[in-house]
Design an enzyme around this catalytic site. Sequence first.
Site, mmCIF file in Angstrom:
data_model
loop_
_atom_site.group_PDB
_atom_site.id
_atom_site.type_symbol
_atom_site.label_atom_id
_atom_site.label_comp_id
_atom_site.label_asym_id
_atom_site.label_seq_id
_atom_site.Cartn_x
_atom_site.Cartn_y
_atom_site.Cartn_z
ATOM 1 N N ASP A 18 4.017 -19.865 10.935
ATOM 2 C CA ASP A 18 4.055 -19.420 9.602
ATOM 3 C C ASP A 18 3.694 -17.830 10.069
ATOM 4 O O ASP A 18 2.947 -16.926 11.007
ATOM 5 C CB ASP A 18 2.332 -19.383 9.411
ATOM 6 C CG ASP A 18 2.214 -18.623 8.164
ATOM 7 O OD1 ASP A 18 2.856 -18.866 6.104
ATOM 8 O OD2 ASP A 18 1.398 -18.053 7.899
ATOM 9 N N TYR A 77 1.834 -9.312 10.767
ATOM 10 C CA TYR A 77 1.334 -10.090 11.753
ATOM 11 C C TYR A 77 1.596 -8.480 12.918
ATOM 12 O O TYR A 77 1.084 -8.341 13.912
ATOM 13 C CB TYR A 77 1.105 -10.613 12.488
ATOM 14 C CG TYR A 77 1.069 -12.230 10.998
ATOM 15 C CD1 TYR A 77 -0.534 -11.127 10.131
ATOM 16 C CD2 TYR A 77 1.202 -12.982 10.507
ATOM 17 C CE1 TYR A 77 -0.635 -11.754 9.008
ATOM 18 C CE2 TYR A 77 0.635 -13.867 9.554
ATOM 19 C CZ TYR A 77 0.061 -13.604 8.963
ATOM 20 O OH TYR A 77 -1.099 -14.373 7.977
ATOM 21 N N LYS A 122 6.338 -13.060 5.041
ATOM 22 C CA LYS A 122 5.817 -12.246 3.871
ATOM 23 C C LYS A 122 6.169 -11.593 3.577
ATOM 24 O O LYS A 122 5.870 -10.643 4.917
ATOM 25 C CB LYS A 122 4.142 -12.648 4.066
ATOM 26 C CG LYS A 122 3.931 -14.188 4.319
ATOM 27 C CD LYS A 122 2.631 -14.164 4.469
ATOM 28 C CE LYS A 122 2.005 -15.678 5.159
ATOM 29 N NZ LYS A 122 1.743 -15.374 6.338
ATOM 30 N N HIS A 133 3.224 -11.565 -0.021
ATOM 31 C CA HIS A 133 1.727 -11.717 0.529
ATOM 32 C C HIS A 133 0.974 -11.455 -0.071
ATOM 33 O O HIS A 133 -0.244 -12.212 0.100
ATOM 34 C CB HIS A 133 1.757 -10.717 1.739
ATOM 35 C CG HIS A 133 1.170 -10.895 2.873
ATOM 36 N ND1 HIS A 133 1.151 -10.528 4.750
ATOM 37 C CD2 HIS A 133 0.048 -11.717 3.492
ATOM 38 C CE1 HIS A 133 0.567 -10.998 5.693
ATOM 39 N NE2 HIS A 133 -0.303 -12.023 4.027
HETATM 40 N N1 LIG Z 1 -1.105 -15.108 3.678
HETATM 41 C C1 LIG Z 1 -2.593 -14.999 3.698
HETATM 42 O O1 LIG Z 1 -3.242 -13.998 3.522
HETATM 43 C C2 LIG Z 1 -3.065 -15.433 4.978
HETATM 44 C C3 LIG Z 1 -3.988 -14.823 5.437
HETATM 45 C C4 LIG Z 1 -5.186 -15.706 6.883
HETATM 46 C C5 LIG Z 1 -4.303 -16.761 7.642
HETATM 47 N N2 LIG Z 1 -3.202 -16.507 7.577
HETATM 48 C C6 LIG Z 1 -1.868 -17.656 8.639
HETATM 49 O O2 LIG Z 1 -2.996 -18.418 8.370
HETATM 50 C C7 LIG Z 1 -3.029 -18.808 10.113
HETATM 51 C C8 LIG Z 1 -4.597 -19.489 10.517
HETATM 52 O O3 LIG Z 1 -5.584 -18.702 9.403
HETATM 53 P P1 LIG Z 1 -6.603 -18.231 10.727
HETATM 54 O O4 LIG Z 1 -5.816 -17.745 12.181
HETATM 55 O O5 LIG Z 1 -7.132 -16.841 9.722
HETATM 56 O O6 LIG Z 1 -7.120 -19.256 11.332
HETATM 57 P P2 LIG Z 1 -7.295 -20.259 11.942
HETATM 58 O O7 LIG Z 1 -5.818 -21.208 11.817
HETATM 59 O O8 LIG Z 1 -9.111 -21.367 10.065
HETATM 60 O O9 LIG Z 1 -8.407 -20.701 12.551
HETATM 61 C C9 LIG Z 1 -8.070 -20.191 13.740
HETATM 62 C C10 LIG Z 1 -8.895 -19.745 15.045
HETATM 63 O O10 LIG Z 1 -9.427 -21.251 15.402
HETATM 64 C C11 LIG Z 1 -9.424 -21.280 17.176
HETATM 65 N N3 LIG Z 1 -8.455 -22.588 16.789
HETATM 66 C C12 LIG Z 1 -7.435 -22.770 16.847
HETATM 67 N N4 LIG Z 1 -7.830 -24.463 17.048
HETATM 68 C C13 LIG Z 1 -9.007 -24.523 16.901
HETATM 69 C C14 LIG Z 1 -9.214 -25.949 17.835
HETATM 70 N N5 LIG Z 1 -8.783 -27.538 18.064
HETATM 71 N N6 LIG Z 1 -10.751 -26.323 17.872
HETATM 72 C C15 LIG Z 1 -11.087 -24.619 17.987
HETATM 73 N N7 LIG Z 1 -11.188 -23.814 17.398
HETATM 74 C C16 LIG Z 1 -9.520 -23.782 17.769
HETATM 75 C C17 LIG Z 1 -8.437 -20.279 17.236
HETATM 76 O O11 LIG Z 1 -8.485 -19.653 18.186
HETATM 77 P P3 LIG Z 1 -7.125 -20.025 19.793
HETATM 78 O O12 LIG Z 1 -6.004 -19.141 19.303
HETATM 79 O O13 LIG Z 1 -8.332 -19.279 21.130
HETATM 80 O O14 LIG Z 1 -6.943 -21.478 19.928
HETATM 81 C C18 LIG Z 1 -8.488 -19.112 16.619
HETATM 82 O O15 LIG Z 1 -9.933 -17.894 16.840
HETATM 83 C C19 LIG Z 1 -3.109 -17.463 10.214
HETATM 84 O O16 LIG Z 1 -2.821 -17.707 11.535
HETATM 85 C C20 LIG Z 1 -1.701 -16.879 9.308
HETATM 86 O O17 LIG Z 1 -0.675 -17.372 9.784
HETATM 87 C C21 LIG Z 1 -3.033 -16.252 6.180
#
Ligand SMILES: NC(=O)c1ccc[n+]([C@@H]2O[C@H](COP(=O)([O-])OP(=O)(O)OC[C@H]3O[C@@H](n4cnc5c(N)ncnc54)[C@H](OP(=O)(O)O)[C@@H]3O)[C@@H](O)[C@H]2O)c1
Length: 305
Positions: free
Chosen positions: A45, A50, A80, A113
């Site tokens: 994704d 980004y 996006k 997006h």
């Molecule tokens: N469309 C949109 O507007 C939008 C908005 C936000 C996000 N997104 C997409 O969604 C993806 C995921 O969302 P996000 O990055 O906000 O948050 P998330 O995936 O909910 O959380 C990521 C965080 O959790 C940690 N983590 C990952 N796996 C883990 C595990 N097994 N145990 C404990 N901690 C863990 C990661 O640290 P480490 O890297 O140190 O493991 C990072 O700090 C984004 O990267 C992006 O691609 C899209």
Amino acid sequence: MVEKEVTLNSGHKMPVVGLGTWQSSPGEIGQVIKTALDIGYRHFDCAQVYGNEAEIGEALEEYFKASSTVKRENVFITSKIWNTFHSFEKCSEAVEETLKRFRTSYLDLVLIHWPHGFQEGGELFPKVGDEIQYSDVDYLETWKALEKKVDEGKIRSIGLSNFNKDQIQRIIDEGKIRPAVLQIEVNLYFHQIVLRDFCEANRVAITAYSPLGSPGRPEWMKKGVDTPAQIVLRWDIQKGLAVIPKSTNETRLRENLEIFDFELQEDDMAQLNQFDCNLRLINIADRDGHHKYFPWPKKEVRSGS
Ligand SMILES: NC(=O)c1ccc[n+]([C@@H]2O[C@H](COP(=O)([O-])OP(=O)(O)OC[C@H]3O[C@@H](n4cnc5c(N)ncnc54)[C@H](OP(=O)(O)O)[C@@H]3O)[C@@H](O)[C@H]2O)c1
């Protein structure tokens, strides 16, 4: 049983678990992508905003060249269209630039997006002083540009991100192609049941972003929750959602993909369902909430736990 892939209304298949790449730094993300491919990730994704797509594209190309089994057609790439590229012309240009960054002839999925646009032609966050400069380009125009790219064979499926029910309905009514995917925030404290039901009824697949609640965020930490990531991700996929957890750590990358060999029972699911309290983490309503296409109310009601 939960399938590892979902068939989208476009007829194409999308792996249910993908790797999120937001806040994965340039200089680091290339190696993360290769490690993720070794572990078995086949869905990435990404987004123009980004700032790391070129490095991801390079890593993918190197990996495909070196591998005898994993090729472009085995990997699902999402990108996006950013807010400063909403006009027909700018959106078309953005798709072409994205294809170049990924060194590919087609993208698997491209999402708008956000429904609201920013002033075009300059910075990704155009500002005068501290104030973002907006545009009022209709997202339907952006959609038409994406439809054309599908017709040209440059995108396989198109979808939306952060759109509300009425905006999705309008695209369904006035567009030629039905959105294949809606990407929205869904996590333990924010279930989005109404929007999810609407999408299910309209054959629009949902991808849950920030599925782990972006741990480290102050709102989340205050709640003091410590639910293992695998449980949360399994809860999502048992509900029929795709998930895109972000990690740059090899152990956690593995953990987040290994969610197909156990099952949550009905009472486990019921317990997890109780956490919903309408707590949105990714909320930019304070900044953009006045825009006519901003998707949710400035003030939302918190409920539950
Ligand atoms: N469309 C949109 O507007 C939008 C908005 C936000 C996000 N997104 C997409 O969604 C993806 C995921 O969302 P996000 O990055 O906000 O948050 P998330 O995936 O909910 O959380 C990521 C965080 O959790 C940690 N983590 C990952 N796996 C883990 C595990 N097994 N145990 C404990 N901690 C863990 C990661 O640290 P480490 O890297 O140190 O493991 C990072 O700090 C984004 O990267 C992006 O691609 C899209």
